[in-house]
Design an enzyme around this catalytic site. Structure first.
Site, PDB file in Angstrom:
ATOM      1  N   LYS A 138       0.822  -1.213   0.000  1.00 22.04           N
ATOM      2  CA  LYS A 138       0.000   0.000   0.000  1.00 22.04           C
ATOM      3  C   LYS A 138       0.863   1.272   0.000  1.00 22.04           C
ATOM      4  O   LYS A 138       2.070   1.208   0.246  1.00 22.04           O
ATOM      5  CB  LYS A 138      -0.935  -0.049   1.210  1.00 22.04           C
ATOM      6  CG  LYS A 138      -1.979  -1.178   1.127  1.00 22.04           C
ATOM      7  CD  LYS A 138      -2.918  -1.137   2.334  1.00 22.04           C
ATOM      8  CE  LYS A 138      -4.056  -2.132   2.211  1.00 22.04           C
ATOM      9  NZ  LYS A 138      -5.007  -2.025   3.367  1.00 22.04           N
ATOM     10  N   TYR A 162     -12.677  -1.849  -3.441  1.00 21.73           N
ATOM     11  CA  TYR A 162     -13.227  -1.946  -2.087  1.00 21.73           C
ATOM     12  C   TYR A 162     -14.749  -1.815  -2.080  1.00 21.73           C
ATOM     13  O   TYR A 162     -15.316  -1.314  -1.097  1.00 21.73           O
ATOM     14  CB  TYR A 162     -12.578  -0.891  -1.189  1.00 21.73           C
ATOM     15  CG  TYR A 162     -11.169  -1.256  -0.758  1.00 21.73           C
ATOM     16  CD1 TYR A 162     -10.925  -2.386   0.016  1.00 21.73           C
ATOM     17  CD2 TYR A 162     -10.080  -0.466  -1.104  1.00 21.73           C
ATOM     18  CE1 TYR A 162      -9.638  -2.725   0.424  1.00 21.73           C
ATOM     19  CE2 TYR A 162      -8.787  -0.789  -0.697  1.00 21.73           C
ATOM     20  CZ  TYR A 162      -8.580  -1.928   0.072  1.00 21.73           C
ATOM     21  OH  TYR A 162      -7.306  -2.253   0.485  1.00 21.73           O
ATOM     22  N   PHE A 173     -15.334   4.031   7.459  1.00 23.06           N
ATOM     23  CA  PHE A 173     -13.928   4.263   7.097  1.00 23.06           C
ATOM     24  C   PHE A 173     -13.686   4.297   5.590  1.00 23.06           C
ATOM     25  O   PHE A 173     -12.550   4.466   5.154  1.00 23.06           O
ATOM     26  CB  PHE A 173     -13.030   3.197   7.751  1.00 23.06           C
ATOM     27  CG  PHE A 173     -13.348   1.778   7.336  1.00 23.06           C
ATOM     28  CD1 PHE A 173     -12.804   1.224   6.180  1.00 23.06           C
ATOM     29  CD2 PHE A 173     -14.192   0.981   8.108  1.00 23.06           C
ATOM     30  CE1 PHE A 173     -13.097  -0.080   5.800  1.00 23.06           C
ATOM     31  CE2 PHE A 173     -14.485  -0.334   7.729  1.00 23.06           C
ATOM     32  CZ  PHE A 173     -13.927  -0.854   6.572  1.00 23.06           C
ATOM     33  N   ARG A 222      -2.206 -14.373   4.490  1.00 25.78           N
ATOM     34  CA  ARG A 222      -2.894 -13.633   5.557  1.00 25.78           C
ATOM     35  C   ARG A 222      -2.201 -13.848   6.904  1.00 25.78           C
ATOM     36  O   ARG A 222      -2.133 -12.922   7.726  1.00 25.78           O
ATOM     37  CB  ARG A 222      -4.389 -13.968   5.593  1.00 25.78           C
ATOM     38  CG  ARG A 222      -5.120 -13.279   4.425  1.00 25.78           C
ATOM     39  CD  ARG A 222      -6.615 -13.338   4.515  1.00 25.78           C
ATOM     40  NE  ARG A 222      -7.205 -12.529   5.559  1.00 25.78           N
ATOM     41  CZ  ARG A 222      -7.655 -11.272   5.405  1.00 25.78           C
ATOM     42  NH1 ARG A 222      -7.523 -10.642   4.244  1.00 25.78           N
ATOM     43  NH2 ARG A 222      -8.211 -10.639   6.401  1.00 25.78           N
ATOM     44  N   THR A 252      -5.662  -6.881  10.799  1.00 22.20           N
ATOM     45  CA  THR A 252      -5.948  -5.637  10.065  1.00 22.20           C
ATOM     46  C   THR A 252      -5.340  -4.421  10.758  1.00 22.20           C
ATOM     47  O   THR A 252      -4.776  -3.538  10.103  1.00 22.20           O
ATOM     48  CB  THR A 252      -7.480  -5.460   9.930  1.00 22.20           C
ATOM     49  OG1 THR A 252      -8.019  -6.647   9.334  1.00 22.20           O
ATOM     50  CG2 THR A 252      -7.829  -4.267   9.064  1.00 22.20           C
ATOM     51  N   ASN A 263      -2.045   0.368   6.952  1.00 19.89           N
ATOM     52  CA  ASN A 263      -1.590  -0.937   7.459  1.00 19.89           C
ATOM     53  C   ASN A 263      -0.707  -1.697   6.461  1.00 19.89           C
ATOM     54  O   ASN A 263      -0.611  -2.913   6.505  1.00 19.89           O
ATOM     55  CB  ASN A 263      -2.788  -1.767   7.934  1.00 19.89           C
ATOM     56  CG  ASN A 263      -3.762  -2.077   6.818  1.00 19.89           C
ATOM     57  OD1 ASN A 263      -3.576  -1.657   5.687  1.00 19.89           O
ATOM     58  ND2 ASN A 263      -4.801  -2.824   7.142  1.00 19.89           N
ATOM     59  N   HIS A 275      -2.181  -5.260   1.539  1.00 24.61           N
ATOM     60  CA  HIS A 275      -3.457  -5.965   1.342  1.00 24.61           C
ATOM     61  C   HIS A 275      -3.166  -7.426   1.040  1.00 24.61           C
ATOM     62  O   HIS A 275      -2.210  -7.732   0.330  1.00 24.61           O
ATOM     63  CB  HIS A 275      -4.220  -5.352   0.154  1.00 24.61           C
ATOM     64  CG  HIS A 275      -5.357  -6.211  -0.318  1.00 24.61           C
ATOM     65  ND1 HIS A 275      -6.573  -6.213   0.311  1.00 24.61           N
ATOM     66  CD2 HIS A 275      -5.441  -7.125  -1.326  1.00 24.61           C
ATOM     67  CE1 HIS A 275      -7.379  -7.087  -0.301  1.00 24.61           C
ATOM     68  NE2 HIS A 275      -6.710  -7.652  -1.300  1.00 24.61           N
ATOM     69  N   GLU A 322      -9.580  -9.707  -7.910  1.00 23.00           N
ATOM     70  CA  GLU A 322      -8.673  -8.594  -7.620  1.00 23.00           C
ATOM     71  C   GLU A 322      -7.501  -8.558  -8.605  1.00 23.00           C
ATOM     72  O   GLU A 322      -7.169  -7.495  -9.130  1.00 23.00           O
ATOM     73  CB  GLU A 322      -8.183  -8.697  -6.170  1.00 23.00           C
ATOM     74  CG  GLU A 322      -9.309  -8.406  -5.179  1.00 23.00           C
ATOM     75  CD  GLU A 322      -8.948  -8.698  -3.725  1.00 23.00           C
ATOM     76  OE1 GLU A 322      -9.833  -8.510  -2.862  1.00 23.00           O
ATOM     77  OE2 GLU A 322      -7.807  -9.124  -3.441  1.00 23.00           O
TER      78      GLU A 322
HETATM   79  P1  GDP Z   1      -8.153  -6.714   5.707  1.00 21.58           P
HETATM   80  O1  GDP Z   1      -8.761  -7.845   4.912  1.00 21.58           O
HETATM   81  O2  GDP Z   1      -7.390  -7.191   6.914  1.00 21.58           O
HETATM   82  O3  GDP Z   1      -7.330  -5.776   4.847  1.00 21.58           O
HETATM   83  O4  GDP Z   1      -9.366  -5.852   6.292  1.00 21.58           O
HETATM   84  P2  GDP Z   1     -10.778  -5.458   5.667  1.00 21.58           P
HETATM   85  O5  GDP Z   1     -11.037  -6.179   4.392  1.00 21.58           O
HETATM   86  O6  GDP Z   1     -11.798  -5.572   6.757  1.00 21.58           O
HETATM   87  O7  GDP Z   1     -10.623  -3.889   5.360  1.00 21.58           O
HETATM   88  C1  GDP Z   1      -9.967  -3.428   4.207  1.00 21.58           C
HETATM   89  C2  GDP Z   1      -9.058  -2.290   4.588  1.00 21.58           C
HETATM   90  O8  GDP Z   1      -9.856  -1.196   5.070  1.00 21.58           O
HETATM   91  C3  GDP Z   1      -8.103  -2.594   5.736  1.00 21.58           C
HETATM   92  O9  GDP Z   1      -6.924  -3.234   5.313  1.00 21.58           O
HETATM   93  C4  GDP Z   1      -7.826  -1.210   6.293  1.00 21.58           C
HETATM   94  O10 GDP Z   1      -6.876  -0.504   5.501  1.00 21.58           O
HETATM   95  C5  GDP Z   1      -9.181  -0.539   6.141  1.00 21.58           C
HETATM   96  N1  GDP Z   1     -10.006  -0.683   7.344  1.00 21.58           N
HETATM   97  C6  GDP Z   1     -10.709  -1.779   7.749  1.00 21.58           C
HETATM   98  N2  GDP Z   1     -11.383  -1.553   8.888  1.00 21.58           N
HETATM   99  C7  GDP Z   1     -11.115  -0.266   9.233  1.00 21.58           C
HETATM  100  C8  GDP Z   1     -11.538   0.579  10.304  1.00 21.58           C
HETATM  101  O11 GDP Z   1     -12.298   0.176  11.192  1.00 21.58           O
HETATM  102  N3  GDP Z   1     -11.035   1.862  10.306  1.00 21.58           N
HETATM  103  C9  GDP Z   1     -10.198   2.315   9.328  1.00 21.58           C
HETATM  104  N4  GDP Z   1      -9.752   3.568   9.396  1.00 21.58           N
HETATM  105  N5  GDP Z   1      -9.778   1.548   8.300  1.00 21.58           N
HETATM  106  C10 GDP Z   1     -10.234   0.275   8.240  1.00 21.58           C
HETATM  107 MG    MG Z   2     -10.164  -7.768   3.358  1.00 20.00          MG
END
Ligand code: GDP
Ligand code: MG
Length: 148
Positions: free
Chosen positions: A10, A50, A58, A86, A92, A113, A116, A127
């Site tokens: 990222k 997304y 968010f 993962r 996350t 973070n 991805h 993707e």
């Molecule tokens: P991942 O699969 O671990 O990447 O998590 P998700 O698919 O739930 O979310 C996608 C991305 O959105 C994450 O990698 C974060 O960059 C962002 N994100 C997810 N949950 C949150 C949140 O509660 N707050 C914020 N600021 N960003 C979030």
């Molecule tokens: Mg995800």
């Protein structure tokens, strides 16, 4: 069984100069890179990528962040690829990620973070198809033994 997954280094991690270190960790974990490039997302790309998060609180921050700079996208192959990546990537929120994971080492907070990793094989394919044409996927065996 060898399967495939998709990753994005990222904008925070690319800008921080961590691309090489992250790729090293991915390769050391046994993955083969089948396609890779540096690119960027515009707002439409981010909204498509997304789509499942549209409407969440968010989403705006996520979109702004993902379009803020260069990214490195890669199609990876390895044993149990989705789950293995993962595990290597970690939780996350980097502050909750295990020691030694990529997010723990290079991530900052829930938005920034570092990386991805696809959550299932079906989404991984959707993707990588957003970023790679069929002809960009390298199917030849380039493991060290292929030069002997
Ligand atoms: P991942 O699969 O671990 O990447 O998590 P998700 O698919 O739930 O979310 C996608 C991305 O959105 C994450 O990698 C974060 O960059 C962002 N994100 C997810 N949950 C949150 C949140 O509660 N707050 C914020 N600021 N960003 C979030
Ligand atoms: Mg995800």
């Amino acid at each position: 069984m060898k399967t495939r997954t998709f990753t994005i280094i990222k904008p925070d991690a690319v800008a921080g100069g961590y691309t090489g270190k992250i790729l090293d960790m991915i390769l050391a974990d046994g993955f083969t890179i089948r396609a890779m490039k540096m690119t960027f997302m515009n707002r439409n790309d981010a909204a498509r990528f997304y789509a499942v998060h549209r409407g969440k609180p968010f989403f705006e921050a996520l979109s702004t962040y993902m379009t803020s700079g260069a990214i490195v996208v890669a199609l990876l192959e390895g044993e149990d690829a989705v789950d293995s990546l993962r595990r290597l990537v970690g939780a996350t929120d980097p502050r909750n990620a295990d020691e030694g994971t990529i997010r723990r080492m290079f991530g900052t907070d829930l938005t920034r973070n570092a990386i991805h990793a696809s959550d299932c094989a079906e989404n991984a394919e959707k993707e990588w198809k957003q970023f790679f044409d069929e002809k960009e996927i390298v199917e030849v065996d380039y493991s060290p033994c292929s030069f002997e």
